[in-house]
Design an enzyme around this catalytic site. Structure first.
Site, PDB file in Angstrom:
ATOM      1  N   ASP A 113      20.584  85.697  69.203  1.00 16.55           N
ATOM      2  CA  ASP A 113      21.293  84.448  69.463  1.00 16.55           C
ATOM      3  C   ASP A 113      22.805  84.580  69.436  1.00 16.55           C
ATOM      4  OD1 ASP A 113      21.469  84.988  66.780  1.00 16.55           O
ATOM      5  OD2 ASP A 113      20.493  83.151  66.113  1.00 16.55           O
ATOM      6  N   HIS A 155      17.203  96.767  54.487  1.00 18.21           N
ATOM      7  CA  HIS A 155      16.395  95.543  54.528  1.00 18.21           C
ATOM      8  C   HIS A 155      15.317  95.621  55.610  1.00 18.21           C
ATOM      9  CE1 HIS A 155      15.754  91.094  54.362  1.00 18.21           C
ATOM     10  NE2 HIS A 155      15.488  91.266  55.643  1.00 18.21           N
ATOM     11  N   GLU A 156      15.719  95.990  56.823  1.00 22.45           N
ATOM     12  CA  GLU A 156      14.757  96.002  57.930  1.00 22.45           C
ATOM     13  C   GLU A 156      13.691  97.073  57.748  1.00 22.45           C
ATOM     14  OE1 GLU A 156      14.666  93.545  59.906  1.00 22.45           O
ATOM     15  OE2 GLU A 156      16.622  92.714  59.368  1.00 22.45           O
TER      16      GLU A 156
END
Length: 202
Positions: A113, A155-156
């Site tokens: 986005d 994190h991912e």
């Protein structure tokens, strides 16, 4: 309005399009905050060596020149607390995980986005995609208006291994929100307990 991971949060005990699941409890140390993907989803016990490759649709993203060494460091943080090992392979080779930088709609039905929205997302085990939003301002050593590549990578990778968000524990790597200028690369005790519980290492 805070930049965040693109993996959906738990809402009233469920993720959109997924089954309800229960919070896990630690036996001696009170309530834990880690969450698993419904199933739970995990890599098979015979698949502890995971290969990853880089393949991006966005080219020459500023601040990402050292992404290969940064991701290797992020994978190593999880390797140190699990039985997993990780190996980078050429972009043309078969791999369990594909890492890349993309903009907008990039073919996985989860379009990015733009600046300061969703900064990255990754699939749980079996999916194998780990995508950074190329519109973000990335850095290996972030200033106040940059986002830390390694913190987001750690994190991912947690998602890639099967951990969902820890929405109630801001100190956890798996907390879904992240600020520009922040550095959070070390696994929290809750992150470690979660991944070990998921793979029966406790």
């Amino acid at each position: 309005m805070v930049p965040r991971c693109g993996v959906p949060d738990v809402v009233n005990g469920t993720r959109k399009g997924s089954k309800k699941y229960n919070r896990k409890l630690k036996s001696l140390h009170g309530v834990s905050h880690y969450e698993f993907f419904p199933g739970p989803l995990r890599w098979p016990s015979t698949q502890t060596h995971l290969r990853y490759r880089f393949a991006s649709s966005a080219r020459q993203v500023p601040g990402t020149e050292n992404v290969r060494s940064i991701c290797a460091q992020a994978f190593q943080r999880w390797a140190q607390v699990t039985t997993f090992t990780f190996e980078e392979v050429p972009s043309t080779s078969a791999a369990d995980i594909t890492i890349g930088f993309h903009r907008g709609n990039h073919g996985d039905r989860s379009p990015f986005d733009g600046f300061k929205g969703t900064y990255a997302h990754a699939n749980p085990p079996g999916g194998g995609n780990f995508h950074f939003d190329a519109y973000e301002t990335w850095s290996a050593n972030p200033g106040p208006n940059e986002i830390d590549l390694e913190s987001v990578s750690v994190h991912e990778i947690g998602h890639l291994l099967g951990l969902n968000h820890s929405p109630d524990l801001p100190d956890a790597i798996m907390y879904p929100y992240f600020e520009y200028g922040m550095v959070k690369r070390d696994l929290n005790r809750d992150d470690i307990d979660g991944i070990r519980a998921l793979y029966g290492l406790q």
